[in-house]
Write a protein that holds these residues in place. Structure first.
Motif, PDB file in Angstrom:
ATOM      1  N   SER A 124       0.919  37.312  23.726  1.00 51.17           N
ATOM      2  CA  SER A 124      -0.097  36.815  22.806  1.00 51.17           C
ATOM      3  C   SER A 124       0.530  36.298  21.520  1.00 51.17           C
ATOM      4  O   SER A 124       1.367  36.976  20.918  1.00 51.17           O
ATOM      5  N   PRO A 125       0.128  35.114  21.067  1.00 51.38           N
ATOM      6  CA  PRO A 125       0.696  34.582  19.820  1.00 51.38           C
ATOM      7  C   PRO A 125       0.210  35.314  18.575  1.00 51.38           C
ATOM      8  O   PRO A 125       0.849  35.252  17.529  1.00 51.38           O
ATOM      9  N   SER A 126      -0.919  36.011  18.685  1.00 47.55           N
ATOM     10  CA  SER A 126      -1.459  36.773  17.559  1.00 47.55           C
ATOM     11  C   SER A 126      -2.373  37.867  18.108  1.00 47.55           C
ATOM     12  O   SER A 126      -2.907  37.745  19.220  1.00 47.55           O
ATOM     13  N   LEU A 135       0.600  23.140  22.468  1.00 43.47           N
ATOM     14  CA  LEU A 135      -0.712  23.757  22.277  1.00 43.47           C
ATOM     15  C   LEU A 135      -1.083  23.956  20.815  1.00 43.47           C
ATOM     16  O   LEU A 135      -2.264  24.044  20.472  1.00 43.47           O
ATOM     17  N   GLY A 136      -0.088  24.107  19.956  1.00 45.89           N
ATOM     18  CA  GLY A 136      -0.374  24.342  18.550  1.00 45.89           C
ATOM     19  C   GLY A 136      -0.699  25.779  18.209  1.00 45.89           C
ATOM     20  O   GLY A 136      -1.334  26.052  17.186  1.00 45.89           O
ATOM     21  N   LEU A 137      -0.258  26.730  19.032  1.00 46.78           N
ATOM     22  CA  LEU A 137      -0.579  28.139  18.782  1.00 46.78           C
ATOM     23  C   LEU A 137       0.284  28.745  17.673  1.00 46.78           C
ATOM     24  O   LEU A 137      -0.102  29.743  17.059  1.00 46.78           O
ATOM     25  N   ARG A 138       1.450  28.193  17.446  1.00 40.20           N
ATOM     26  CA  ARG A 138       2.295  28.541  16.313  1.00 40.20           C
ATOM     27  C   ARG A 138       2.729  27.234  15.650  1.00 40.20           C
ATOM     28  O   ARG A 138       2.636  26.163  16.241  1.00 40.20           O
ATOM     29  N   SER A 139       3.230  27.345  14.408  1.00 37.67           N
ATOM     30  CA  SER A 139       3.529  26.144  13.632  1.00 37.67           C
ATOM     31  C   SER A 139       4.793  25.442  14.134  1.00 37.67           C
ATOM     32  O   SER A 139       5.904  25.963  13.996  1.00 37.67           O
ATOM     33  N   GLY A 149      -5.285  39.988  19.362  1.00 45.77           N
ATOM     34  CA  GLY A 149      -6.647  39.677  19.768  1.00 45.77           C
ATOM     35  C   GLY A 149      -6.871  38.265  20.272  1.00 45.77           C
ATOM     36  O   GLY A 149      -8.010  37.892  20.586  1.00 45.77           O
ATOM     37  N   TRP A 150      -5.795  37.476  20.379  1.00 43.23           N
ATOM     38  CA  TRP A 150      -5.957  36.088  20.835  1.00 43.23           C
ATOM     39  C   TRP A 150      -6.459  36.056  22.275  1.00 43.23           C
ATOM     40  O   TRP A 150      -6.017  36.821  23.130  1.00 43.23           O
ATOM     41  N   ARG A 151      -7.411  35.146  22.563  1.00 40.31           N
ATOM     42  CA  ARG A 151      -7.911  34.941  23.918  1.00 40.31           C
ATOM     43  C   ARG A 151      -8.006  33.449  24.213  1.00 40.31           C
ATOM     44  O   ARG A 151      -8.409  32.659  23.350  1.00 40.31           O
ATOM     45  N   ALA A 152      -7.671  33.107  25.425  1.00 39.10           N
ATOM     46  CA  ALA A 152      -7.654  31.693  25.816  1.00 39.10           C
ATOM     47  C   ALA A 152      -9.031  31.055  25.713  1.00 39.10           C
ATOM     48  O   ALA A 152      -9.148  29.870  25.403  1.00 39.10           O
ATOM     49  N   ARG A 153     -10.078  31.807  25.982  1.00 42.29           N
ATOM     50  CA  ARG A 153     -11.430  31.230  25.948  1.00 42.29           C
ATOM     51  C   ARG A 153     -11.819  30.733  24.550  1.00 42.29           C
ATOM     52  O   ARG A 153     -12.745  29.929  24.414  1.00 42.29           O
ATOM     53  N   GLN A 154     -11.113  31.197  23.542  1.00 41.57           N
ATOM     54  CA  GLN A 154     -11.387  30.761  22.172  1.00 41.57           C
ATOM     55  C   GLN A 154     -10.614  29.494  21.799  1.00 41.57           C
ATOM     56  O   GLN A 154     -10.870  28.904  20.745  1.00 41.57           O
ATOM     57  N   GLU A 209       9.973  32.661  17.308  1.00 43.13           N
ATOM     58  CA  GLU A 209       9.883  33.382  18.577  1.00 43.13           C
ATOM     59  C   GLU A 209       9.154  32.548  19.634  1.00 43.13           C
ATOM     60  O   GLU A 209       9.507  32.587  20.817  1.00 43.13           O
ATOM     61  N   TRP A 210       8.143  31.833  19.220  1.00 38.26           N
ATOM     62  CA  TRP A 210       7.279  31.111  20.173  1.00 38.26           C
ATOM     63  C   TRP A 210       7.991  29.937  20.833  1.00 38.26           C
ATOM     64  O   TRP A 210       7.819  29.679  22.021  1.00 38.26           O
ATOM     65  N   TYR A 211       8.791  29.208  20.061  1.00 35.62           N
ATOM     66  CA  TYR A 211       9.450  28.001  20.568  1.00 35.62           C
ATOM     67  C   TYR A 211      10.930  28.267  20.868  1.00 35.62           C
ATOM     68  O   TYR A 211      11.529  29.210  20.364  1.00 35.62           O
TER      69      TYR A 211
END
Length: 271
Positions: free
Chosen positions: A124-126, A48-52, A128-133, A5-7
């Motif tokens: 959101s990729p997951s 970014l590496g947010l999903r594999s 509770g995900w937040r960019a600041r993290q 879904e992400w890519y």
């Protein structure tokens, strides 16, 4: 959210694919290039590496049915800025220029200029995900690249061109036989950024002079950049010439001022 879904991807030539992160809506969204070779497959930049990314490449069959008989997939970062290097830790084989090995190995989020906001990630990729993290994860490169190295894919060779200016370890990869240039952020069809940590205007001018020579000597017909759309040799000449002509004393003074502000903002954000 799954990797599928992400890519998203499309084919742009024989064994050449263009991948993008669908839900990262920003001018910083990097192009990811996948090249299928007869003996070696290569990924150029990793997002970014947010999903594999390896999971996506495998699930979509981009490398064909014989990938298990080749050398391990090699992921090359054209430089270590977060939008290009965030996914490098997902690969077993990783290459970057020697000038930026330490930054990647140490997870130096100042040199990777990590700067991501929630509004740029539209889904959101997951939970509770937040960019600041978000941080670029450290990975020890297995391939330390430098000017003149050749990456042999079997039926295709990529020559490493060290082109500093945007960053100190920026590289282009040149497929001389097919007259393709994978340019990273050295050049793309937009405003060229030279005010980040370890950017250098003088180096950028010299790199643009090399780009001009490649175009004028008809060694490049198509540029596959780190951002935005592909373009041809005439556009490459125009972009490189415009940077050189604009890199005078006033520009350099302005760059110093902007860099000071950018450094302070990055220090407060990532360090």
């Amino acid at each position: 959210m799954s990797a599928l879904e992400w890519y998203a991807h499309k084919s742009v030539g024989d064994g050449l694919f263009w991948i993008q992160e669908r839900f990262y809506e920003s001018g910083n969204r990097a192009n990811i290039w996948v090249i299928r070779g007869s003996h070696q497959d290569v990924v150029i930049d990793a997002g970014l590496g947010l999903r594999s990314l390896p999971e996506y490449i495998k699930a979509t069959g981009l490398l064909g049915d014989d990938s298990q008989h080749k050398n391990p997939l090699l992921a090359i970062g054209t430089h270590v800025h977060f939008d290009h290097s965030g996914g490098l830790h997902q690969f077993q084989q990783v290459g970057v220029h020697k000038a930026e090995v330490d930054a990647l190995a140490n997870g130096d989020n100042f040199e990777t200029v990590t700067w991501l906001s929630d509004r740029e990630i539209v889904e959101s990729p997951s939970p509770g995900w937040r960019a600041r993290q978000y941080r670029v994860k450290a990975v020890q490169p297995t391939h330390i690249l430098q000017e003149g190295d050749v990456i042999n894919l079997g039926d295709r060779q990529l020559s490493v061109l060290h082109m500093p200016g945007h960053s100190r370890g920026s590289i282009c990869l040149h497929d001389a036989e097919n007259k393709l240039l994978f340019s990273g952020d050295v050049v793309y069809d937009g405003s060229m950024i030279d005010w980040l940590p370890h950017s250098h205007v003088g180096d950028y001018v010299r790199s643009c002079e090399r780009l001009l020579a490649l175009a004028e000597q008809e060694e490049v017909e198509q540029v596959l950049p780190g951002h935005f759309n592909t373009f041809g040799a005439k556009r490459l000449q125009r972009l490189a010439s415009n940077y050189i002509s604009g890199a005078g004393a006033c520009h350099r003074l302005g760059v110093c001022a902007i860099r000071s502000v950018a450094n302070l903002a990055l220090r407060s954000s990532c360090c």
